[in-house]
Design a protein around this motif. Sequence first.
Motif, PDB file in Angstrom:
ATOM      1  N   ASP A 126      16.277  15.778  -4.732  1.00 37.26           N
ATOM      2  CA  ASP A 126      14.949  15.872  -4.125  1.00 37.26           C
ATOM      3  C   ASP A 126      13.845  15.855  -5.168  1.00 37.26           C
ATOM      4  OD1 ASP A 126      15.679  18.319  -5.138  1.00 37.26           O
ATOM      5  OD2 ASP A 126      15.150  19.481  -3.359  1.00 37.26           O
ATOM      6  N   TYR A 127      14.099  16.492  -6.312  1.00 40.10           N
ATOM      7  CA  TYR A 127      13.103  16.533  -7.380  1.00 40.10           C
ATOM      8  C   TYR A 127      12.808  15.120  -7.902  1.00 40.10           C
ATOM      9  CZ  TYR A 127      10.999  17.513 -11.951  1.00 40.10           C
ATOM     10  OH  TYR A 127      10.169  17.527 -13.043  1.00 40.10           O
ATOM     11  N   GLN A 128      13.848  14.369  -8.213  1.00 39.11           N
ATOM     12  CA  GLN A 128      13.663  13.011  -8.722  1.00 39.11           C
ATOM     13  C   GLN A 128      13.017  12.110  -7.664  1.00 39.11           C
ATOM     14  OE1 GLN A 128      16.658  14.668  -9.013  1.00 39.11           O
ATOM     15  NE2 GLN A 128      16.514  15.110 -11.199  1.00 39.11           N
ATOM     16  N   ASN A 129      13.405  12.301  -6.398  1.00 41.86           N
ATOM     17  CA  ASN A 129      12.862  11.477  -5.323  1.00 41.86           C
ATOM     18  C   ASN A 129      11.373  11.729  -5.123  1.00 41.86           C
ATOM     19  OD1 ASN A 129      13.203   9.562  -3.185  1.00 41.86           O
ATOM     20  ND2 ASN A 129      13.127  11.238  -1.717  1.00 41.86           N
ATOM     21  N   ASN A 130      10.955  12.997  -5.235  1.00 46.41           N
ATOM     22  CA  ASN A 130       9.538  13.338  -5.066  1.00 46.41           C
ATOM     23  C   ASN A 130       8.691  12.768  -6.195  1.00 46.41           C
ATOM     24  OD1 ASN A 130       9.924  14.737  -2.679  1.00 46.41           O
ATOM     25  ND2 ASN A 130      10.308  16.679  -3.704  1.00 46.41           N
ATOM     26  N   ILE A 131       9.260  12.694  -7.394  1.00 50.72           N
ATOM     27  CA  ILE A 131       8.529  12.126  -8.528  1.00 50.72           C
ATOM     28  C   ILE A 131       8.432  10.603  -8.388  1.00 50.72           C
ATOM     29  CG2 ILE A 131       8.627  11.695 -11.011  1.00 50.72           C
ATOM     30  CD1 ILE A 131       9.777  14.464 -11.382  1.00 50.72           C
ATOM     31  N   PHE A 132       9.526   9.964  -8.030  1.00 49.84           N
ATOM     32  CA  PHE A 132       9.579   8.502  -7.937  1.00 49.84           C
ATOM     33  C   PHE A 132       8.783   7.985  -6.737  1.00 49.84           C
ATOM     34  CE2 PHE A 132      11.792   4.356  -7.578  1.00 49.84           C
ATOM     35  CZ  PHE A 132      11.668   3.959  -8.909  1.00 49.84           C
ATOM     36  N   ARG A 133       8.857   8.710  -5.634  1.00 52.15           N
ATOM     37  CA  ARG A 133       8.142   8.436  -4.388  1.00 52.15           C
ATOM     38  C   ARG A 133       8.296   6.981  -3.953  1.00 52.15           C
ATOM     39  NH1 ARG A 133       5.272  12.625  -2.632  1.00 52.15           N
ATOM     40  NH2 ARG A 133       4.006  11.317  -1.274  1.00 52.15           N
ATOM     41  N   ASN A 134       7.179   6.219  -3.851  1.00 50.04           N
ATOM     42  CA  ASN A 134       7.235   4.870  -3.290  1.00 50.04           C
ATOM     43  C   ASN A 134       7.336   3.771  -4.338  1.00 50.04           C
ATOM     44  OD1 ASN A 134       7.094   5.697  -0.574  1.00 50.04           O
ATOM     45  ND2 ASN A 134       4.880   5.942  -0.723  1.00 50.04           N
ATOM     46  N   SER A 135       7.715   4.123  -5.560  1.00 49.63           N
ATOM     47  CA  SER A 135       7.890   3.102  -6.588  1.00 49.63           C
ATOM     48  C   SER A 135       9.137   2.270  -6.292  1.00 49.63           C
ATOM     49  CB  SER A 135       8.021   3.764  -7.964  1.00 49.63           C
ATOM     50  OG  SER A 135       6.876   4.537  -8.260  1.00 49.63           O
ATOM     51  N   HIS A 136       9.159   1.067  -6.862  1.00 51.25           N
ATOM     52  CA  HIS A 136      10.280   0.164  -6.621  1.00 51.25           C
ATOM     53  C   HIS A 136      10.775  -0.378  -7.958  1.00 51.25           C
ATOM     54  CE1 HIS A 136      11.952  -3.800  -4.852  1.00 51.25           C
ATOM     55  NE2 HIS A 136      12.846  -2.848  -4.719  1.00 51.25           N
ATOM     56  N   ALA A 137      12.015  -0.044  -8.306  1.00 51.21           N
ATOM     57  CA  ALA A 137      12.581  -0.483  -9.580  1.00 51.21           C
ATOM     58  C   ALA A 137      13.270  -1.837  -9.464  1.00 51.21           C
ATOM     59  CB  ALA A 137      13.569   0.564 -10.103  1.00 51.21           C
ATOM     60  N   GLY A 138      13.401  -2.325  -8.246  1.00 51.69           N
ATOM     61  CA  GLY A 138      14.073  -3.605  -8.021  1.00 51.69           C
ATOM     62  C   GLY A 138      15.288  -3.440  -7.129  1.00 51.69           C
ATOM     63  N   GLY A 139      15.640  -4.495  -6.418  1.00 55.24           N
ATOM     64  CA  GLY A 139      16.826  -4.464  -5.563  1.00 55.24           C
ATOM     65  C   GLY A 139      16.545  -3.867  -4.199  1.00 55.24           C
ATOM     66  N   GLY A 140      17.632  -3.610  -3.484  1.00 51.34           N
ATOM     67  CA  GLY A 140      17.513  -3.036  -2.147  1.00 51.34           C
ATOM     68  C   GLY A 140      17.287  -4.098  -1.080  1.00 51.34           C
ATOM     69  N   LEU A 141      17.213  -3.656   0.156  1.00 48.87           N
ATOM     70  CA  LEU A 141      16.970  -4.541   1.296  1.00 48.87           C
ATOM     71  C   LEU A 141      15.616  -4.209   1.905  1.00 48.87           C
ATOM     72  CD1 LEU A 141      20.462  -4.414   3.075  1.00 48.87           C
ATOM     73  CD2 LEU A 141      19.683  -6.055   1.367  1.00 48.87           C
ATOM     74  N   TYR A 142      14.860  -5.224   2.258  1.00 47.77           N
ATOM     75  CA  TYR A 142      13.527  -4.979   2.809  1.00 47.77           C
ATOM     76  C   TYR A 142      13.090  -6.160   3.665  1.00 47.77           C
ATOM     77  CZ  TYR A 142      12.486  -7.676  -1.438  1.00 47.77           C
ATOM     78  OH  TYR A 142      12.494  -8.616  -2.443  1.00 47.77           O
ATOM     79  N   ILE A 143      12.034  -5.932   4.417  1.00 47.36           N
ATOM     80  CA  ILE A 143      11.427  -6.990   5.222  1.00 47.36           C
ATOM     81  C   ILE A 143       9.962  -7.098   4.817  1.00 47.36           C
ATOM     82  CG2 ILE A 143      10.971  -5.354   7.119  1.00 47.36           C
ATOM     83  CD1 ILE A 143      11.256  -7.718   9.053  1.00 47.36           C
ATOM     84  N   GLY A 144       9.482  -8.319   4.615  1.00 49.86           N
ATOM     85  CA  GLY A 144       8.104  -8.530   4.203  1.00 49.86           C
ATOM     86  C   GLY A 144       7.132  -8.157   5.306  1.00 49.86           C
ATOM     87  N   VAL A 145       5.968  -7.664   4.907  1.00 48.92           N
ATOM     88  CA  VAL A 145       4.939  -7.269   5.879  1.00 48.92           C
ATOM     89  C   VAL A 145       4.539  -8.466   6.743  1.00 48.92           C
ATOM     90  CG1 VAL A 145       2.565  -6.418   6.101  1.00 48.92           C
ATOM     91  CG2 VAL A 145       4.086  -5.393   4.417  1.00 48.92           C
ATOM     92  N   GLU A 146       4.525  -9.654   6.155  1.00 46.08           N
ATOM     93  CA  GLU A 146       4.122 -10.850   6.899  1.00 46.08           C
ATOM     94  C   GLU A 146       5.140 -11.223   7.983  1.00 46.08           C
ATOM     95  OE1 GLU A 146       6.636 -12.199   3.429  1.00 46.08           O
ATOM     96  OE2 GLU A 146       4.980 -10.794   3.747  1.00 46.08           O
ATOM     97  N   ASP A 147       6.357 -10.679   7.910  1.00 43.05           N
ATOM     98  CA  ASP A 147       7.399 -10.990   8.899  1.00 43.05           C
ATOM     99  C   ASP A 147       7.460  -9.987  10.049  1.00 43.05           C
ATOM    100  OD1 ASP A 147       8.275 -13.248   7.461  1.00 43.05           O
ATOM    101  OD2 ASP A 147       9.490 -11.985   6.141  1.00 43.05           O
ATOM    102  N   LEU A 148       6.588  -8.995  10.030  1.00 45.16           N
ATOM    103  CA  LEU A 148       6.603  -7.971  11.077  1.00 45.16           C
ATOM    104  C   LEU A 148       6.016  -8.515  12.373  1.00 45.16           C
ATOM    105  CD1 LEU A 148       5.486  -4.792   9.071  1.00 45.16           C
ATOM    106  CD2 LEU A 148       7.802  -5.500   9.693  1.00 45.16           C
ATOM    107  N   ASP A 149       6.685  -8.192  13.474  1.00 47.91           N
ATOM    108  CA  ASP A 149       6.254  -8.631  14.803  1.00 47.91           C
ATOM    109  C   ASP A 149       5.572  -7.460  15.517  1.00 47.91           C
ATOM    110  OD1 ASP A 149       5.991  -9.487  17.411  1.00 47.91           O
ATOM    111  OD2 ASP A 149       7.963 -10.433  17.504  1.00 47.91           O
TER     112      ASP A 149
END
Length: 368
Positions: A126-149
């Motif tokens: 939880d400590y590391q997650n709170n520090i990192f918050r919404n940063s993105h180091a690369g990778g993972g699965l996501y959907i682009g904002v432009e693709d939202l319906d």
Amino acid sequence: MAIICPACNKQVFNESKQARNQVYCTPTCRKRQHRIKKRAQHLSIRMQNREHNLLLNDEMRYVVAQCKYSGTVQVLSDHTPESFARTMELIRNRPAGHVHLCHVAPVKGNQFIGLLHYRNLYYGGDYQNNIFRNSHAGGGLYIGVEDLDPAWTVSRDTPNKEVLSLIKEFLGAVLTHYIKSCSVRKSKRVQIARKIMEFDNQFTMDELLDLSFSELSDRYKGATRRQLYKPAKRDESKFLAYMDSLTRFIEIDIERSAMLKKLRGLMVMAYMALERIEASDTFNREFYVKYEPLIKIKYGQVMLKNESNWSQFKDLVYEAAFMGLQGRDINIRKLRKKIMSNLHFPEKAWRVTASPWQYKMMYTQSLD
């Protein structure tokens, strides 16, 4: 007119006057068909009960909350029946310790929304997650904002029933398959909530189930004038959560699996060194059960050079594991050199007991 047995599709041969009333050719077919009918009825009832339990189920409530937090049901994109079942299993089996379910690609990214998918989730500190918050180091699965319906948009104020209805429509056969093949149990909090509602009807079930356990305990005490029993559990360290997450990503992240394996090996050595320092409170009940085969004999007696430096050393290891899981490429050679500089290898290791002030500190922390 010939009569066909519905169980075996053979013609019923009976020359008696009652032949026109006969349905099955033999008692065996009649009994078998009766069992099939009963089984179908039980399956139908089970499916109805599981569907009814969806909003009373901890995992599905978490899914609903994540949809509301992200602002869209499309956070559940790219799921197959297998991947959705694995994701729900990951949500259900939260490990001991102060850990959060973290996203590799964050839910609140600048140009994307991280998916609620087991390939994009892991348990981290939880400590590391709170520090990192919404940063993105690369990778993972996501959907682009432009693709939202807009059709799948929800808000924090959208009732849970409406969100669940959209989830059913969005997932379709994937959710149907999950309900058929996996149990959907009611949350243990449901009984507590019902007891509160017996004494105080100003709360709804939805409102009570959205509360944290401590808030629910306070409501229970206020309504019933009795203390809610909570079994005492010893907090475990985050090591096992990180090790299990690394092991899972070694299997699914083929490109980075070699680096993650080396990182996991360093984690094993660090755990053994920290476990021998009582003040570090490093303990996981199943650590050696799962990971003893990874221990190298030549490092078996590992200890910290400076016992009082355990906190900084633990932070170093936790941060490396967190960043590795976040998708960042770790310089293993550099990390190994840094970790080894804090360690030494006596012929026979010993346990470093805590001083009186450290016992007092640990006791105070246990009361919080």
